[in-house]
Design an enzyme around this catalytic site. Structure first.
Site, PDB file in Angstrom:
ATOM      1  N   PHE A 183      39.296  29.528  36.623  1.00  0.00           N
ATOM      2  CA  PHE A 183      39.229  30.943  36.999  1.00  0.00           C
ATOM      3  C   PHE A 183      38.088  31.117  37.981  1.00  0.00           C
ATOM      4  O   PHE A 183      37.213  30.256  38.094  1.00  0.00           O
ATOM      5  CB  PHE A 183      38.955  31.793  35.748  1.00  0.00           C
ATOM      6  CG  PHE A 183      40.045  32.777  35.439  1.00  0.00           C
ATOM      7  CD1 PHE A 183      41.230  32.368  34.878  1.00  0.00           C
ATOM      8  CD2 PHE A 183      39.865  34.138  35.705  1.00  0.00           C
ATOM      9  CE1 PHE A 183      42.233  33.276  34.590  1.00  0.00           C
ATOM     10  CE2 PHE A 183      40.857  35.053  35.412  1.00  0.00           C
ATOM     11  CZ  PHE A 183      42.038  34.629  34.856  1.00  0.00           C
TER      12      PHE A 183
ATOM     13  N   GLN B 265      33.847  46.880  40.012  1.00  0.00           N
ATOM     14  CA  GLN B 265      34.540  45.701  40.548  1.00  0.00           C
ATOM     15  C   GLN B 265      35.916  46.030  41.123  1.00  0.00           C
ATOM     16  O   GLN B 265      36.697  46.741  40.499  1.00  0.00           O
ATOM     17  CB  GLN B 265      34.721  44.675  39.434  1.00  0.00           C
ATOM     18  CG  GLN B 265      35.532  43.466  39.878  1.00  0.00           C
ATOM     19  CD  GLN B 265      35.426  42.327  38.881  1.00  0.00           C
ATOM     20  OE1 GLN B 265      36.183  42.282  37.914  1.00  0.00           O
ATOM     21  NE2 GLN B 265      34.483  41.450  39.083  1.00  0.00           N
TER      22      GLN B 265
ATOM     23  N   HIS C 185      39.263  44.111  42.102  1.00  0.00           N
ATOM     24  CA  HIS C 185      39.943  42.836  41.887  1.00  0.00           C
ATOM     25  C   HIS C 185      40.787  42.536  43.126  1.00  0.00           C
ATOM     26  O   HIS C 185      41.476  43.417  43.635  1.00  0.00           O
ATOM     27  CB  HIS C 185      40.827  42.961  40.638  1.00  0.00           C
ATOM     28  CG  HIS C 185      41.403  41.665  40.155  1.00  0.00           C
ATOM     29  ND1 HIS C 185      42.311  40.936  40.904  1.00  0.00           N
ATOM     30  CD2 HIS C 185      41.219  40.969  39.017  1.00  0.00           C
ATOM     31  CE1 HIS C 185      42.649  39.851  40.223  1.00  0.00           C
ATOM     32  NE2 HIS C 185      41.995  39.842  39.074  1.00  0.00           N
TER      33      HIS C 185
ATOM     34  N   LEU D 233      47.922  44.946  38.442  1.00  0.00           N
ATOM     35  CA  LEU D 233      47.210  43.676  38.589  1.00  0.00           C
ATOM     36  C   LEU D 233      48.114  42.449  38.582  1.00  0.00           C
ATOM     37  O   LEU D 233      49.046  42.363  37.794  1.00  0.00           O
ATOM     38  CB  LEU D 233      46.212  43.544  37.431  1.00  0.00           C
ATOM     39  CG  LEU D 233      45.186  42.441  37.659  1.00  0.00           C
ATOM     40  CD1 LEU D 233      44.121  42.918  38.630  1.00  0.00           C
ATOM     41  CD2 LEU D 233      44.539  42.017  36.367  1.00  0.00           C
TER      42      LEU D 233
ATOM     43  N   GLU E 127      44.135  36.792  38.095  1.00  0.00           N
ATOM     44  CA  GLU E 127      43.460  35.713  38.819  1.00  0.00           C
ATOM     45  C   GLU E 127      43.984  34.349  38.343  1.00  0.00           C
ATOM     46  O   GLU E 127      43.865  33.344  39.040  1.00  0.00           O
ATOM     47  CB  GLU E 127      41.967  35.833  38.519  1.00  0.00           C
ATOM     48  CG  GLU E 127      41.069  35.028  39.394  1.00  0.00           C
ATOM     49  CD  GLU E 127      39.618  35.443  39.149  1.00  0.00           C
ATOM     50  OE1 GLU E 127      39.227  36.541  39.575  1.00  0.00           O
ATOM     51  OE2 GLU E 127      38.900  34.662  38.513  1.00  0.00           O
TER      52      GLU E 127
ATOM     53  N   ARG F 235      35.161  37.524  42.418  1.00  0.00           N
ATOM     54  CA  ARG F 235      36.017  38.604  42.919  1.00  0.00           C
ATOM     55  C   ARG F 235      35.380  39.439  44.017  1.00  0.00           C
ATOM     56  O   ARG F 235      36.070  39.879  44.927  1.00  0.00           O
ATOM     57  CB  ARG F 235      36.380  39.516  41.752  1.00  0.00           C
ATOM     58  CG  ARG F 235      37.262  38.813  40.787  1.00  0.00           C
ATOM     59  CD  ARG F 235      37.517  39.632  39.563  1.00  0.00           C
ATOM     60  NE  ARG F 235      38.397  38.872  38.702  1.00  0.00           N
ATOM     61  CZ  ARG F 235      38.710  39.201  37.460  1.00  0.00           C
ATOM     62  NH1 ARG F 235      38.212  40.292  36.927  1.00  0.00           N
ATOM     63  NH2 ARG F 235      39.519  38.442  36.760  1.00  0.00           N
TER      64      ARG F 235
ATOM     65  N   HIS G 224      38.991  47.829  39.382  1.00  0.00           N
ATOM     66  CA  HIS G 224      39.356  47.088  38.181  1.00  0.00           C
ATOM     67  C   HIS G 224      38.402  47.265  37.009  1.00  0.00           C
ATOM     68  O   HIS G 224      38.833  47.444  35.885  1.00  0.00           O
ATOM     69  CB  HIS G 224      39.447  45.607  38.557  1.00  0.00           C
ATOM     70  CG  HIS G 224      39.934  44.711  37.472  1.00  0.00           C
ATOM     71  ND1 HIS G 224      41.160  44.902  36.863  1.00  0.00           N
ATOM     72  CD2 HIS G 224      39.386  43.633  36.880  1.00  0.00           C
ATOM     73  CE1 HIS G 224      41.344  43.960  35.944  1.00  0.00           C
ATOM     74  NE2 HIS G 224      40.279  43.189  35.924  1.00  0.00           N
TER      75      HIS G 224
ATOM     76  N   ARG H 243      31.396  41.084  37.526  1.00  0.00           N
ATOM     77  CA  ARG H 243      31.847  40.339  36.345  1.00  0.00           C
ATOM     78  C   ARG H 243      32.734  39.176  36.763  1.00  0.00           C
ATOM     79  O   ARG H 243      33.587  39.324  37.631  1.00  0.00           O
ATOM     80  CB  ARG H 243      32.630  41.272  35.428  1.00  0.00           C
ATOM     81  CG  ARG H 243      33.297  40.546  34.289  1.00  0.00           C
ATOM     82  CD  ARG H 243      33.927  41.486  33.305  1.00  0.00           C
ATOM     83  NE  ARG H 243      35.152  42.107  33.730  1.00  0.00           N
ATOM     84  CZ  ARG H 243      36.349  41.523  33.756  1.00  0.00           C
ATOM     85  NH1 ARG H 243      36.480  40.250  33.403  1.00  0.00           N
ATOM     86  NH2 ARG H 243      37.414  42.188  34.127  1.00  0.00           N
TER      87      ARG H 243
END
Ligand SMILES: Cc1cc2nc3c(=O)[nH]c(=O)nc-3n(C[C@H](O)[C@H](O)[C@H](O)COP(=O)(O)OP(=O)(O)OC[C@H]3O[C@@H](n4cnc5c(N)ncnc54)[C@H](O)[C@@H]3O)c2cc1C
Length: 581
Positions: free
Chosen positions: A122, A242, A244, A254, A257, A288, A354, A396
């Site tokens: 990730f 954030q 994304h 979404l 990821e 991100r 996000h 994050r």
């Protein structure tokens, strides 16, 4: 109607359910289990945790060597050094145990051929302090959050946790600075209920609905943050929101990821894998904030697909079996919403709002801390996305929210259970829900020309336009003026539904009030922070400035204004460095 409990937990997502499990496990000196109620405006298994796709990060080392210290380093660096390292250490150490605890509760993780919990790469997760990508995300296909939520809910039912489903909390009751309970509207009847409690834990999730293009469910309106802010408690680091990289174009829905974790590639109009230019080492799996900025830059420089404001997420080179086995839900979304088969055609994507890195400030036991010196407010707790411990700092890492809700849900539930055992019940303040009754009456009886839905749409469009991936003083200043106008319109809003039963318009009006307050805090803090760090990118201050801005922001409500203060960042192992990937 008044109910009396030892503790009330507001929210039944992963954080609230994990806290409830822990809190009801503790035995009081008399041998009785604390009486804990969980209040949720949604039926618990509809909470947003259930939509989490990609995975939960923990250094189990099942597929290759991994260590919690590497996870800690990645989290500190991923957050652009703004996270508190004492809390991050706790999270990364305890992640391993909590994932096994979930496994033992029966969570059906995907498996390696030899039967261990499967793990995939990730964004920003590396081995040996940044050398190369590592497989750290534990997953259950692309339904990880769904499985977590179902597993925890079953355990809560087994343990006899008391639920008040579809109860919408609208106020925190305090008396002389001490917690007394909450006020909530029963959605089915419109009745106002008072819950007297020695302790209250907020686990109400995020506030992404202040933006138009967002991955967040309709209900993520920041109610918990809004309620405590109005009660004089500060919010922390709200300028860090954030975006994304891979939201479905125009819809924001979404695409995990995990799709890039499985080998998916971002491409521009000429088919170029542009992330090679921005992050030569981690490429599409850079954190991100970096990928979202790179995408915006490509679009601005005219390399969006067909010159438009989107790019392609390409999975067509992957083995179709991998897509079907490991990404079944996103395949389904893409087919449903776009009519595209991701095995055969690339997916149009754009960055989508996000995750709130900021929130209600807490310590590592979930106690809400109300000032620069981290003084706890006895009996008040927060966990999950509405809280700011702070483990995510300025940005994050993927899979770290599920870790956060589980680790700090567990710790705060435990602390709350112990607190109610040692503290005596206290009476309610006089007319506990008076203020709420007044507010709801004003909303319900408003006669003005304005509609809640049109104010909300204006807020979302303007926030996406003026306060998203790239920010400048000029645009943020304009946004503050827009907000003043929207707040004035809000005062003149009238409801079309004047009834009591299932009056969702009334509750949406309440939610919009929270969103307007939180947008004002976000924009004020973003204007105030004159540097670029993590997800907060100021084009007029493009560099990180540790000399002046290596500190957390705290924001208090002072009438119509936002007052700002600061709190030092806790550094234990890793001094701030330049952030390259
Ligand atoms: C589409 C999507 C995919 C994601 N994928 C991942 C992933 O793969 N890995 C990862 O780590 N993170 C992921 N995240 C982030 C992560 O899922 C969330 O941050 C996390 O689940 C939040 O959990 P929570 O318990 O704090 O809140 P939620 O699960 O959002 O629950 C909030 C609860 O609060 C209740 N509530 C709210 N307001 C009120 C009120 N006024 N009164 C009563 N109840 C109220 C709601 O009913 C709900 O029960 C994803 C997020 C999204 C949106």
């Amino acid at each position: 109607m008044t109910h009396t409990f030892d503790a009330v937990i507001v929210g039944a997502g992963g954080a609230g359910l994990m806290a409830a499990l822990q809190a009801t496990r503790g035995q009081s000196p008399a041998g009785t289990v604390p009486k804990v109620a969980v209040l949720s405006k949604l039926y618990p298994t509809r909470s947003h945790t259930g939509t989490a796709q990609g995975g939960i990060g923990a250094a189990l080392g099942n597929s290759e060597e991994d260590r919690w210290e590497w996870h800690m380093f990645d989290t500190v660096k991923g957050g652009d050094y703004l996270g508190d390292q004492d809390a991050i250490e706790i999270m990364c150490r305890e992640a391993v145990d909590t994932v096994y605890e979930l496994e033992h509760m029966g969570l059906p993780f995907s498996r390696t051929p030899d039967g261990k919990i499967a793990q995939r790469p990730f964004g920003g997760h590396t081995r040996e302090f940044g050398k190369a990508a590592v497989r750290r995300a534990c997953y259950a296909a692309d339904r990880t959050g769904h499985m977590i939520l179902q597993t925890l809910y079953q355990q809560c039912i087994k343990q006899g946790v008391t639920f008040f489903d579809e109860f919408h909390v609208v106020d925190l009751l305090l008396d002389g600075g001490a917690v007394r309970g909450v006020a909530a509207v029963e959605i089915a009847t419109g009745d106002l209920h008072t819950f007297a409690a020695k302790a209250v834990l907020f686990a109400t999730g995020g506030c992404g609905r202040m933006f138009k293009i967002t991955s967040n469910a309709l209900t993520l309106t920041g109610d918990g943050m809004g309620v405590v802010y109005r009660r004089g408690i500060p919010l922390q680091d709200m300028e860090f929101f954030q975006f994304h990289p891979t939201g479905i174009y125009k819809m924001g829905i979404l695409i995990t990821e995990g799709a890039r974790g499985e080998g998916g590639i971002l491409r521009n109009n000429s088919g170029e894998r542009f992330m090679e230019r921005y992050a030569p080492n981690l490429k599409d799996l850079a954190p991100r904030d970096m990928v979202s900025r790179a995408m915006h830059t490509e679009i601005r420089q005219g390399r969006g697909i067909g010159g438009k404001d989107y790019l392609h997420l390409d999975l067509t080179h992957l083995d179709p079996q991998v897509i079907h086995d490991k990404l079944p839900d996103i395949t389904d979304f893409v087919e449903t919403y776009l009519g595209i088969d991701p095995v055969k055609a690339p997916i149009p994507v754009q960055p989508t709002a996000h995750y709130a890195m900021g929130g209600i400030p807490t310590n590592a036991d979930g106690e809400v801390v109300i000032d620069e010196r981290r003084t706890p407010l006895p009996g008040l707790y927060a966990a999950g996305e509405c809280a700011c411990v702070s483990v995510h700092g300025g940005n994050r890492l993927g899979t770290n929210s599920l870790v956060d809700i589980i680790v700090f849900g567990r710790r705060s539930g435990k602390a709350l259970g112990e607190y109610v055992k040692r503290s005596a019940p206290a009476g309610l303040p006089a007319d506990p829900e008076g203020q709420t009754r007044e507010r709801l009456k004003r909303l319900r009886e408003g006669r003005g020309p304005e509609r809640v839905s049109s104010i909300r749409e204006a807020l979302q469009a303007e926030m996406t336009d003026k306060a998203s991936v790239f920010r400048t003083a000029g645009e943020l200043q304009k946004m503050l003026e827009v907000l003043t106008g929207l707040k004035a319109r809000y005062e003149k809003a009238a409801l079309q539904d004047r009834g009591s039963r299932f009056n969702m318009e009334l509750l949406e009006a309440f939610e919009l009030g929270c969103l307007l307050d939180l947008a004002q805090v976000t924009v004020t803090c973003a204007l105030n922070r004159q540097e670029s760090r993590g997800a907060h990118c100021r084009e007029d201050f493009p560099k990180r400035d540790d000399a002046n801005w290596f500190k957390h922001t705290l924001a208090w409500k002072r009438g119509d204004r936002v007052e700002i203060g600061y709190k030092p960042v806790v550094v234990t192992r890793f001094q701030p460095q330049e952030r390259k990937y």
